[in-house]
Design an enzyme around this catalytic site. Sequence first.
Site, PDB file in Angstrom:
ATOM      1  N   ARG A   1      86.502  55.756   5.580  1.00 52.06           N
ATOM      2  CA  ARG A   1      85.705  56.134   6.064  1.00 52.06           C
ATOM      3  C   ARG A   1      84.182  56.060   4.359  1.00 52.06           C
ATOM      4  O   ARG A   1      85.041  56.911   4.489  1.00 52.06           O
ATOM      5  CB  ARG A   1      85.336  56.983   7.287  1.00 52.06           C
ATOM      6  CG  ARG A   1      85.891  56.162   8.698  1.00 52.06           C
ATOM      7  CD  ARG A   1      85.928  57.135   9.623  1.00 52.06           C
ATOM      8  NE  ARG A   1      87.285  57.135  10.334  1.00 52.06           N
ATOM      9  CZ  ARG A   1      87.129  57.545  11.704  1.00 52.06           C
ATOM     10  NH1 ARG A   1      87.082  58.601  11.769  1.00 52.06           N
ATOM     11  NH2 ARG A   1      88.071  56.898  12.230  1.00 52.06           N
TER      12      ARG A   1
ATOM     13  N   THR B   1      86.315  62.517  21.653  1.00 53.70           N
ATOM     14  CA  THR B   1      85.640  62.418  20.604  1.00 53.70           C
ATOM     15  C   THR B   1      86.474  63.801  19.551  1.00 53.70           C
ATOM     16  O   THR B   1      85.593  64.808  20.106  1.00 53.70           O
ATOM     17  CB  THR B   1      84.176  61.939  20.480  1.00 53.70           C
ATOM     18  OG1 THR B   1      83.746  62.657  21.167  1.00 53.70           O
ATOM     19  CG2 THR B   1      84.038  60.334  21.274  1.00 53.70           C
TER      20      THR B   1
ATOM     21  N   SER C   1      89.722  65.043  23.602  1.00 49.00           N
ATOM     22  CA  SER C   1      90.142  64.411  22.409  1.00 49.00           C
ATOM     23  C   SER C   1      91.557  65.788  21.814  1.00 49.00           C
ATOM     24  O   SER C   1      91.622  66.725  22.396  1.00 49.00           O
ATOM     25  CB  SER C   1      89.222  64.469  21.393  1.00 49.00           C
ATOM     26  OG  SER C   1      90.402  64.612  19.910  1.00 49.00           O
TER      27      SER C   1
ATOM     28  N   THR D   1      97.398  58.205  21.738  1.00 41.69           N
ATOM     29  CA  THR D   1      96.364  57.449  21.350  1.00 41.69           C
ATOM     30  C   THR D   1      97.521  57.018  20.318  1.00 41.69           C
ATOM     31  O   THR D   1      97.733  57.525  18.792  1.00 41.69           O
ATOM     32  CB  THR D   1      95.257  57.962  20.122  1.00 41.69           C
ATOM     33  OG1 THR D   1      93.843  58.486  21.484  1.00 41.69           O
ATOM     34  CG2 THR D   1      94.024  57.697  19.382  1.00 41.69           C
TER      35      THR D   1
ATOM     36  N   ARG E   1      86.559  52.044  13.736  1.00 44.56           N
ATOM     37  CA  ARG E   1      86.522  53.459  12.980  1.00 44.56           C
ATOM     38  C   ARG E   1      87.936  53.283  12.536  1.00 44.56           C
ATOM     39  O   ARG E   1      88.389  53.811  11.821  1.00 44.56           O
ATOM     40  CB  ARG E   1      86.482  54.143  13.689  1.00 44.56           C
ATOM     41  CG  ARG E   1      85.549  54.691  14.416  1.00 44.56           C
ATOM     42  CD  ARG E   1      85.328  56.013  15.279  1.00 44.56           C
ATOM     43  NE  ARG E   1      84.942  57.282  14.812  1.00 44.56           N
ATOM     44  CZ  ARG E   1      84.504  57.737  14.556  1.00 44.56           C
ATOM     45  NH1 ARG E   1      82.920  56.926  13.987  1.00 44.56           N
ATOM     46  NH2 ARG E   1      84.257  58.909  13.826  1.00 44.56           N
TER      47      ARG E   1
ATOM     48  N   HIS F   1      89.374  51.934  18.933  1.00 46.09           N
ATOM     49  CA  HIS F   1      88.875  52.857  18.377  1.00 46.09           C
ATOM     50  C   HIS F   1      87.542  53.020  18.121  1.00 46.09           C
ATOM     51  O   HIS F   1      86.912  53.841  17.132  1.00 46.09           O
ATOM     52  CB  HIS F   1      89.502  53.442  17.160  1.00 46.09           C
ATOM     53  CG  HIS F   1      89.621  54.811  17.381  1.00 46.09           C
ATOM     54  ND1 HIS F   1      91.457  55.579  17.290  1.00 46.09           N
ATOM     55  CD2 HIS F   1      89.159  55.965  16.542  1.00 46.09           C
ATOM     56  CE1 HIS F   1      91.106  56.730  17.120  1.00 46.09           C
ATOM     57  NE2 HIS F   1      90.004  57.419  16.886  1.00 46.09           N
TER      58      HIS F   1
ATOM     59  N   TYR G   1      79.182  60.396  10.444  1.00 46.67           N
ATOM     60  CA  TYR G   1      80.663  60.522  11.215  1.00 46.67           C
ATOM     61  C   TYR G   1      80.505  59.726  12.776  1.00 46.67           C
ATOM     62  O   TYR G   1      81.515  59.020  12.931  1.00 46.67           O
ATOM     63  CB  TYR G   1      80.621  62.028  11.352  1.00 46.67           C
ATOM     64  CG  TYR G   1      82.185  62.172  11.762  1.00 46.67           C
ATOM     65  CD1 TYR G   1      83.180  61.929  10.924  1.00 46.67           C
ATOM     66  CD2 TYR G   1      82.527  62.476  13.158  1.00 46.67           C
ATOM     67  CE1 TYR G   1      84.509  62.135  11.097  1.00 46.67           C
ATOM     68  CE2 TYR G   1      83.916  62.950  13.155  1.00 46.67           C
ATOM     69  CZ  TYR G   1      85.311  62.224  12.128  1.00 46.67           C
ATOM     70  OH  TYR G   1      86.913  62.078  13.211  1.00 46.67           O
TER      71      TYR G   1
ATOM     72  N   ARG H   1      76.812  49.462  25.730  1.00 44.35           N
ATOM     73  CA  ARG H   1      76.033  50.808  25.382  1.00 44.35           C
ATOM     74  C   ARG H   1      75.185  50.147  26.361  1.00 44.35           C
ATOM     75  O   ARG H   1      73.670  50.782  26.505  1.00 44.35           O
ATOM     76  CB  ARG H   1      75.480  50.479  24.255  1.00 44.35           C
ATOM     77  CG  ARG H   1      75.821  50.422  22.830  1.00 44.35           C
ATOM     78  CD  ARG H   1      75.678  51.764  22.226  1.00 44.35           C
ATOM     79  NE  ARG H   1      76.819  52.327  21.724  1.00 44.35           N
ATOM     80  CZ  ARG H   1      77.979  51.956  21.743  1.00 44.35           C
ATOM     81  NH1 ARG H   1      78.366  52.190  21.864  1.00 44.35           N
ATOM     82  NH2 ARG H   1      78.791  52.443  20.328  1.00 44.35           N
TER      83      ARG H   1
ATOM     84  N   GLY I   1      81.982  56.294  23.242  1.00 38.00           N
ATOM     85  CA  GLY I   1      82.032  57.568  23.477  1.00 38.00           C
ATOM     86  C   GLY I   1      80.850  57.702  22.639  1.00 38.00           C
ATOM     87  O   GLY I   1      80.562  58.859  22.865  1.00 38.00           O
TER      88      GLY I   1
HETATM   89  C1  LIG Z   1      82.690  60.797  16.056  1.00 30.52           C
HETATM   90  C2  LIG Z   1      84.277  60.193  17.015  1.00 30.52           C
HETATM   91  C3  LIG Z   1      84.982  60.797  16.841  1.00 30.52           C
HETATM   92  C4  LIG Z   1      85.943  59.979  18.062  1.00 30.52           C
HETATM   93  N1  LIG Z   1      87.471  60.852  17.788  1.00 30.52           N
HETATM   94  C5  LIG Z   1      88.364  60.351  18.309  1.00 30.52           C
HETATM   95  C6  LIG Z   1      89.809  61.565  19.128  1.00 30.52           C
HETATM   96  O1  LIG Z   1      89.700  62.299  18.364  1.00 30.52           O
HETATM   97  N2  LIG Z   1      90.922  60.154  19.260  1.00 30.52           N
HETATM   98  C7  LIG Z   1      90.758  58.997  20.185  1.00 30.52           C
HETATM   99  O2  LIG Z   1      91.707  58.807  20.603  1.00 30.52           O
HETATM  100  N3  LIG Z   1      89.833  58.582  19.653  1.00 30.52           N
HETATM  101  C8  LIG Z   1      88.513  58.964  19.203  1.00 30.52           C
HETATM  102  N4  LIG Z   1      87.174  58.362  18.561  1.00 30.52           N
HETATM  103  C9  LIG Z   1      87.309  57.021  19.470  1.00 30.52           C
HETATM  104  C10 LIG Z   1      87.406  57.256  21.090  1.00 30.52           C
HETATM  105  O3  LIG Z   1      88.088  57.869  21.484  1.00 30.52           O
HETATM  106  C11 LIG Z   1      86.704  55.363  21.445  1.00 30.52           C
HETATM  107  O4  LIG Z   1      87.875  54.503  21.488  1.00 30.52           O
HETATM  108  C12 LIG Z   1      85.681  55.152  20.717  1.00 30.52           C
HETATM  109  O5  LIG Z   1      84.428  55.773  20.186  1.00 30.52           O
HETATM  110  C13 LIG Z   1      84.405  53.835  21.564  1.00 30.52           C
HETATM  111  O6  LIG Z   1      83.438  53.466  21.266  1.00 30.52           O
HETATM  112  P1  LIG Z   1      82.171  53.656  21.002  1.00 30.52           P
HETATM  113  O7  LIG Z   1      82.087  54.478  20.377  1.00 30.52           O
HETATM  114  O8  LIG Z   1      81.539  52.007  20.794  1.00 30.52           O
HETATM  115  O9  LIG Z   1      82.295  53.776  22.785  1.00 30.52           O
HETATM  116  C14 LIG Z   1      86.754  58.665  18.068  1.00 30.52           C
HETATM  117  C15 LIG Z   1      85.064  57.903  17.933  1.00 30.52           C
HETATM  118  C16 LIG Z   1      84.237  59.059  17.452  1.00 30.52           C
HETATM  119  C17 LIG Z   1      82.600  57.404  17.148  1.00 30.52           C
END
Ligand SMILES: Cc1cc2nc3c(=O)[nH]c(=O)nc-3n(C[C@H](O)[C@H](O)[C@H](O)COP(=O)(O)O)c2cc1C
Length: 396
Positions: free
Chosen positions: A165, A79, A107, A156, A279, A276, A25, A311, A330
């Site tokens: 997914r 997240t 989040s 968002t 994702r 995102h 996930y 990273r 994230g």
């Molecule tokens: C497990 C997970 C949950 C996430 N949940 C949210 C969320 O609830 N709201 C949101 O705006 N972005 C969410 N994101 C996106 C992150 O805010 C962010 O845009 C993203 O992780 C950045 O990329 P990176 O993981 O490569 O740094 C999520 C990302 C991950 C990995």
Amino acid sequence: MKGVVNADDLRKLAKKRLPKICYDYIEGGTDDEIGLITNEQAFRRTHIVPRYLVDVSARDQSTNLFGRSYSSPIGIAPTGSADLFRRGADLMLAEAARDANVPFIMSGASSSSIEDLAKVAPDHSWYQVYSAIDPLISEDMIKRVSDAGLKTLVFTVDVPIASNRERSIRNGWGPSQNLTWRTKFEALRHPTWMIEWLQHGTPHFDNWTRYAGPNASAKKVADFVIRQFGAPMTWKHVERYRELWKGNFVLKGIMHPDDAVRAHSLGVDGIMVSNHGARQLDHAPAPLDVLPAIRDAVGDRMTVMLDGGIRRGLHVLIALCLGAKFVFQGRPTLYGVSAGGVAGAEKALAIFRREIDISMAQIGSTKIAELGPQFLMWQNEEHLYHNRREGSGGRL
Ligand SMILES: Cc1cc2nc3c(=O)[nH]c(=O)nc-3n(C[C@H](O)[C@H](O)[C@H](O)COP(=O)(O)O)c2cc1C
């Protein structure tokens, strides 16, 4: 944390501690997961040109954002469902951010509540809102964020509907929580995670409990939250939230210059250029690749931030040279908190801090404000040419 040198070491530790369903996930993208590669490659193919014979003995990576000073130009992106990875993870991330003096964005699908967050890190926390199908819920949340004393709201915009997914589908992750037997059996092989699950049961969405009806179980609240997601989202929501929210207002997920300009015209203070974390739309471009056009379109009129694929400390510098004022990540802090709680999240932030420091010295820069396109070189050198032509500070 022994043996942890970089963010990828934290990823490996998290992978070991978490059941496959949780690790997948965090790690996964959508469809064919091209977007994960796109985000990574955008950094890989961007070169940064060092300047030498500069005294870099005193380096300062502190950065001003929305009128306050942070110790580094990198914060923690929102997240959701973080309690699935470690109980109390949201507040642990907030604590790590507070101690490192960087921002943390809770989040809209967090496990802990806005009110508890404000007790842990009132000065470092932002809140990310999703628009719920019942508009009164989102509006009430915005009021709660304001009552809790937080200063920055993030909306968002890049989740028009839930994305495809496939890792989660295969693992049986979803509203019905029909985990496959293979998934359940695999989880047994991660005892520290399993013990937490047995102790605490299904994680909660604390912010949503009050809207789901009296005495709703964790499962009922989760089903309620899922039903509330996927509301049609339009610029009208931006206008409405701008009207309601008096603090700094940020849109997360902007990927087109015209959308950035429109956001500015509606009084939005900042945007986060983001896909995102790959994702949502698998063939979206990397945020890094659309950043220069967006920055050109809005200039200094609004705060342009970025996340996706960061990273390394050097990635932070590259994004800042390309026009971001600040960046977020994230997964790395999520790996950290999954692997080692607060200490793990702190480790992730400390790794970034150390790498930023080394990288600044390596390129010949002592201050974040100095970073700009003059340090960049594309493989096709188009950008270099652009810098020279525009005279935008290009020193090459
Ligand atoms: C497990 C997970 C949950 C996430 N949940 C949210 C969320 O609830 N709201 C949101 O705006 N972005 C969410 N994101 C996106 C992150 O805010 C962010 O845009 C993203 O992780 C950045 O990329 P990176 O993981 O490569 O740094 C999520 C990302 C991950 C990995």
